[in-house]
Motif scaffolding. Structure first.
Motif, PDB file in Angstrom:
ATOM      1  N   MET A 166      27.110 -77.805  -6.123  1.00 16.57           N
ATOM      2  CA  MET A 166      28.253 -77.982  -5.232  1.00 16.57           C
ATOM      3  C   MET A 166      28.742 -79.433  -5.229  1.00 16.57           C
ATOM      4  SD  MET A 166      28.613 -76.932  -1.195  1.00 16.57           S
ATOM      5  CE  MET A 166      28.095 -75.246  -1.505  1.00 16.57           C
ATOM      6  N   GLU A 167      27.860 -80.378  -5.555  1.00 16.49           N
ATOM      7  CA  GLU A 167      28.233 -81.778  -5.511  1.00 16.49           C
ATOM      8  C   GLU A 167      29.320 -82.118  -6.519  1.00 16.49           C
ATOM      9  OE1 GLU A 167      25.947 -86.046  -4.951  1.00 16.49           O
ATOM     10  OE2 GLU A 167      24.923 -84.384  -5.940  1.00 16.49           O
ATOM     11  N   HIS A 168      29.470 -81.304  -7.572  1.00 17.53           N
ATOM     12  CA  HIS A 168      30.486 -81.572  -8.587  1.00 17.53           C
ATOM     13  C   HIS A 168      31.804 -80.853  -8.314  1.00 17.53           C
ATOM     14  CE1 HIS A 168      28.601 -77.777  -9.710  1.00 17.53           C
ATOM     15  NE2 HIS A 168      29.646 -77.509 -10.467  1.00 17.53           N
ATOM     16  N   ASP A 169      31.872 -80.112  -7.201  1.00 20.22           N
ATOM     17  CA  ASP A 169      33.078 -79.340  -6.887  1.00 20.22           C
ATOM     18  C   ASP A 169      34.215 -80.231  -6.391  1.00 20.22           C
ATOM     19  OD1 ASP A 169      31.986 -76.875  -7.568  1.00 20.22           O
ATOM     20  OD2 ASP A 169      31.128 -76.581  -5.567  1.00 20.22           O
ATOM     21  N   LEU A 170      35.430 -79.739  -6.554  1.00 21.03           N
ATOM     22  CA  LEU A 170      36.608 -80.391  -5.993  1.00 21.03           C
ATOM     23  C   LEU A 170      36.553 -80.259  -4.480  1.00 21.03           C
ATOM     24  CD1 LEU A 170      39.426 -81.679  -6.804  1.00 21.03           C
ATOM     25  CD2 LEU A 170      40.367 -79.398  -6.356  1.00 21.03           C
ATOM     26  N   VAL A 171      36.741 -81.364  -3.767  1.00 23.50           N
ATOM     27  CA  VAL A 171      36.711 -81.371  -2.300  1.00 23.50           C
ATOM     28  C   VAL A 171      38.139 -81.460  -1.789  1.00 23.50           C
ATOM     29  CG1 VAL A 171      35.832 -82.511  -0.244  1.00 23.50           C
ATOM     30  CG2 VAL A 171      34.469 -82.505  -2.349  1.00 23.50           C
ATOM     31  N   VAL A 172      38.589 -80.426  -1.095  1.00 26.48           N
ATOM     32  CA  VAL A 172      39.948 -80.391  -0.552  1.00 26.48           C
ATOM     33  C   VAL A 172      39.855 -80.413   0.967  1.00 26.48           C
ATOM     34  CG1 VAL A 172      42.110 -79.109  -0.409  1.00 26.48           C
ATOM     35  CG2 VAL A 172      40.787 -79.095  -2.539  1.00 26.48           C
ATOM     36  N   PHE A 173      40.470 -81.414   1.578  1.00 21.08           N
ATOM     37  CA  PHE A 173      40.464 -81.521   3.037  1.00 21.08           C
ATOM     38  C   PHE A 173      41.819 -81.082   3.590  1.00 21.08           C
ATOM     39  CE2 PHE A 173      41.324 -83.947   6.960  1.00 21.08           C
ATOM     40  CZ  PHE A 173      40.351 -83.359   7.758  1.00 21.08           C
ATOM     41  N   VAL A 174      41.789 -80.128   4.534  1.00 22.06           N
ATOM     42  CA  VAL A 174      43.010 -79.610   5.156  1.00 22.06           C
ATOM     43  C   VAL A 174      43.013 -80.036   6.621  1.00 22.06           C
ATOM     44  CG1 VAL A 174      44.421 -77.581   5.607  1.00 22.06           C
ATOM     45  CG2 VAL A 174      42.906 -77.627   3.602  1.00 22.06           C
ATOM     46  N   PRO A 175      43.872 -80.972   7.006  1.00 26.06           N
ATOM     47  CA  PRO A 175      43.921 -81.416   8.403  1.00 26.06           C
ATOM     48  C   PRO A 175      44.565 -80.357   9.291  1.00 26.06           C
ATOM     49  CG  PRO A 175      45.711 -82.416   7.179  1.00 26.06           C
ATOM     50  CD  PRO A 175      44.887 -81.638   6.176  1.00 26.06           C
ATOM     51  N   GLY A 176      44.504 -80.595  10.581  1.00 23.12           N
ATOM     52  CA  GLY A 176      45.082 -79.659  11.528  1.00 23.12           C
ATOM     53  C   GLY A 176      46.438 -80.099  12.038  1.00 23.12           C
TER      54      GLY A 176
ATOM     55  N   PRO B 173      25.513 -77.664 -13.243  1.00 25.02           N
ATOM     56  CA  PRO B 173      25.004 -76.335 -13.579  1.00 25.02           C
ATOM     57  C   PRO B 173      26.086 -75.329 -13.951  1.00 25.02           C
ATOM     58  CG  PRO B 173      24.992 -76.647 -11.208  1.00 25.02           C
ATOM     59  CD  PRO B 173      25.379 -77.964 -11.805  1.00 25.02           C
ATOM     60  N   ASP B 174      27.339 -75.575 -13.544  1.00 23.38           N
ATOM     61  CA  ASP B 174      28.420 -74.632 -13.837  1.00 23.38           C
ATOM     62  C   ASP B 174      29.750 -75.366 -13.730  1.00 23.38           C
ATOM     63  OD1 ASP B 174      28.766 -74.974 -11.126  1.00 23.38           O
ATOM     64  OD2 ASP B 174      28.067 -72.980 -10.571  1.00 23.38           O
ATOM     65  N   ASP B 175      30.836 -74.638 -13.939  1.00 14.67           N
ATOM     66  CA  ASP B 175      32.166 -75.226 -13.819  1.00 14.67           C
ATOM     67  C   ASP B 175      32.475 -75.508 -12.348  1.00 14.67           C
ATOM     68  OD1 ASP B 175      32.613 -75.124 -16.533  1.00 14.67           O
ATOM     69  OD2 ASP B 175      33.512 -73.115 -16.452  1.00 14.67           O
ATOM     70  N   PRO B 176      33.298 -76.513 -12.088  1.00 11.37           N
ATOM     71  CA  PRO B 176      33.593 -76.850 -10.692  1.00 11.37           C
ATOM     72  C   PRO B 176      34.414 -75.763 -10.002  1.00 11.37           C
ATOM     73  CG  PRO B 176      34.995 -78.124 -12.163  1.00 11.37           C
ATOM     74  CD  PRO B 176      33.977 -77.421 -13.034  1.00 11.37           C
ATOM     75  N   LYS B 177      34.129 -75.590  -8.725  1.00 11.83           N
ATOM     76  CA  LYS B 177      34.927 -74.744  -7.852  1.00 11.83           C
ATOM     77  C   LYS B 177      35.505 -75.617  -6.743  1.00 11.83           C
ATOM     78  CE  LYS B 177      33.004 -70.183  -8.703  1.00 11.83           C
ATOM     79  NZ  LYS B 177      32.580 -68.917  -8.054  1.00 11.83           N
ATOM     80  N   VAL B 178      35.880 -74.996  -5.642  1.00 14.76           N
ATOM     81  CA  VAL B 178      36.537 -75.728  -4.556  1.00 14.76           C
ATOM     82  C   VAL B 178      35.685 -75.670  -3.293  1.00 14.76           C
ATOM     83  CG1 VAL B 178      38.579 -75.875  -3.083  1.00 14.76           C
ATOM     84  CG2 VAL B 178      38.824 -75.256  -5.498  1.00 14.76           C
ATOM     85  N   LEU B 179      35.452 -76.837  -2.698  1.00 21.19           N
ATOM     86  CA  LEU B 179      34.873 -76.933  -1.362  1.00 21.19           C
ATOM     87  C   LEU B 179      36.034 -77.238  -0.423  1.00 21.19           C
ATOM     88  CD1 LEU B 179      32.635 -77.185   0.743  1.00 21.19           C
ATOM     89  CD2 LEU B 179      32.324 -79.567   0.024  1.00 21.19           C
ATOM     90  N   LEU B 180      36.358 -76.285   0.436  1.00 26.77           N
ATOM     91  CA  LEU B 180      37.509 -76.392   1.327  1.00 26.77           C
ATOM     92  C   LEU B 180      37.007 -76.784   2.714  1.00 26.77           C
ATOM     93  CD1 LEU B 180      40.552 -75.863   0.868  1.00 26.77           C
ATOM     94  CD2 LEU B 180      40.206 -73.580   1.817  1.00 26.77           C
ATOM     95  N   VAL B 181      37.363 -77.987   3.158  1.00 28.41           N
ATOM     96  CA  VAL B 181      36.954 -78.493   4.466  1.00 28.41           C
ATOM     97  C   VAL B 181      38.189 -78.554   5.355  1.00 28.41           C
ATOM     98  CG1 VAL B 181      35.855 -80.372   5.730  1.00 28.41           C
ATOM     99  CG2 VAL B 181      35.116 -79.835   3.391  1.00 28.41           C
ATOM    100  N   CYS B 182      38.165 -77.866   6.479  1.00 28.93           N
ATOM    101  CA  CYS B 182      39.370 -77.690   7.295  1.00 28.93           C
ATOM    102  C   CYS B 182      39.103 -78.056   8.748  1.00 28.93           C
ATOM    103  CB  CYS B 182      39.845 -76.237   7.237  1.00 28.93           C
ATOM    104  SG  CYS B 182      40.079 -75.575   5.579  1.00 28.93           S
TER     105      CYS B 182
END
Length: 466
Positions: A1-11, A139-148
């Motif tokens: 998970m550390e290699h995933d794209l981190v997307v932050f969505v504010p409120g 370990p695998d291709d990056p996915k998305v960590l969505l922090v909202c």
């Protein structure tokens, strides 16, 4: 998970809204507070009536050019402490790995979810081409960590379940998200956001705020969709906003219908996926951070004849983060999937950048355990009104353990200013520590501070002109 794209969505309020370089919302809200409330002050941020899920025409369009860094508030609805430390809270992702999704928080969450989908796909394609330089042994291709944070979670979950985002998501993190809406939105849209204790000034402010809120699709979609949203005096059974026998005065039925439709669309998409998911389980992890330490409005009180809103009454307050009730902050749609719920005493506006939560966010990125209560026995809680009349005293109280020995004091500063005023809390006859504060029109940050051990809590207080 550390290699995933981190997307932050504010409120809501979490992005600067500009036109030709001017911070339009900041200018309008400042003008509203510094003079007698007038709809003219908010004209530049209002949208055309009935906009729905469509983007506005050019003359109503504003550019969301960055995340908010200073504390802000919509009187009677919610506050945001800003996101100046959000990247650090996420463990300082490397260049190109962190994506802040600034957006026009006035617009429909459906439309914003569409914009999020396009942005995530573009950024994930880019990051997939760069990731080898930083994580060659992944370990695998990056996915998305969505922090909202806050209403950003409504955008994020709609994108995941209704717009196909679940196929590339590793995890969803919600921080004080109102999964079932907030009662404060109903009061705002009905013209009762600010308590009547403020006198005629509060009534004038309520009318102006309602006129603006009625044009903002995002506010309507915040209406509570729970079955016990309305409490009628003299009636034992609570009711939903859709109960036609007791409609909330001043609350347009069309907004209620759209709010319920918005949540229903999501629930139906989730159930459809549950039938095809392996074991009926979500393909991504869900982490939820929610608060229980703040008295929170959880319902709307009506008079026995149903003609008037009431401010008090049993059952209208419950545990939460001061804005979102505890039960609304928990993503019930994840059940029976595994979801980590992390309880905290942090208020709604600071949920994204509090130090204790940052430690958990960094742990999530690294795939480490994140369970546990986030507030210790040294925690203190500040209670102040969210709004008050400028120039008149208002009371602040602090609650905590062994306060007599910890020198409790209040620190008050105007948002955007550096000067700070310090006032000591004093015990009242009931043993509670309180202080009387006052200030000029505008937004103020009030902070309670204690020593040995050190502790602090803060709140945005909006002072409006008489």
């Amino acid at each position: 998970m550390e290699h995933d794209l981190v997307v932050f969505v504010p409120g809501f309020l979490g992005s600067r809204l500009t036109r030709n370089g001017r911070d339009v919302w900041a200018e309008c809200s400042d003008a509203l507070l510094r003079s007698r409330p007038s709809a003219r002050a908010l004209a530049d941020v209002a949208l055309p009536p009935g906009l729905g899920d469509e983007p506005p025409e050019d003359r109503f369009r504003l550019t969301a050019d960055a995340l908010t860094t200073e504390p802000d508030s919509m009187p009677g609805l919610l506050s945001c402490m800003g996101y100046s430390g959000i990247r650090a809270a996420l463990g300082d992702p490397v260049d190109g790995q962190y994506v802040p999704f600034a957006h026009d928080w006035r617009l429909s969450h459906r439309l914003l979810a569409e914009e999020l989908r396009a942005r995530v796909q573009r950024e994930l394609d880019r990051w997939s081409e760069q990731v080898d330089a930083y994580y060659p042994d992944r370990p695998d291709d990056p996915k998305v960590l969505l922090v909202c944070h806050s209403t950003g979670g409504l955008i994020g979950r709609h994108y995941l379940e209704c717009l196909g985002g679940r196929t590339t998501a590793r995890a969803l993190v919600t921080l004080g998200t109102p999964h079932q809406g907030v009662a404060r939105a109903a009061r705002l849209l009905a013209g009762n956001a600010v308590a009547d204790g403020g006198g005629p000034e509060a009534s004038a402010l309520n009318a102006v705020l309602r006129e603006l809120a009625l044009t903002l699709p995002s506010v309507g979609q915040l209406l509570p969709v729970v079955e016990d949203a309305v409490r009628v005096a003299g009636r034992s059974r609570p009711r939903a906003l859709t109960d036609r026998r007791y409609p909330v005065p001043g609350l347009p039925a069309g907004l209620v219908e759209d709010a319920f439709a918005f949540h229903r669309e999501f629930s139906q998409a989730r159930e459809a996926h549950r039938r095809t998911d392996a074991g009926g389980r979500l393909p991504y992890e869900v982490y939820c951070m929610a608060s229980t330490a703040r008295p929170t409005v959880r319902g709307i009180g009506l008079s026995a004849d149903g003609l008037h809103l009431e401010d008090g009454g049993d059952g209208l307050l419950g545990p939460g983060d001061g804005t979102v009730p505890r039960e609304s902050a928990v993503p019930e749609w994840t059940l029976p999937d595994r979801v980590e719920v992390l309880w905290t005493g942090v208020p709604h506006g600071a949920m994204a950048t509090a130090a204790a939560l940052g430690e958990r966010l960094a742990a999530i990125r690294k795939g480490l355990p994140v369970t546990g209560m986030l507030a210790g026995h040294d925690h203190i809680t500040l209670h102040t009104p969210s709004e008050a009349v400028a120039g008149r005293p208002f009371v602040a109280q602090v609650l905590g353990v062994n306060l007599h020995a910890r020198r409790p004091r209040a620190v008050m500063r105007r948002v955007g200013a550096r000067t700070r005023e310090e006032i000591a809390f004093a015990p009242d006859p009931a043993g509670r520590f309180r202080a009387e504060l006052r200030g000029g029109p505008g937004r103020w940050v009030v902070e309670a501070v204690v020593e040995q051990p050190n502790g602090a809590d803060h709140k945005v207080v909006t002072l409006y002109s008489a």
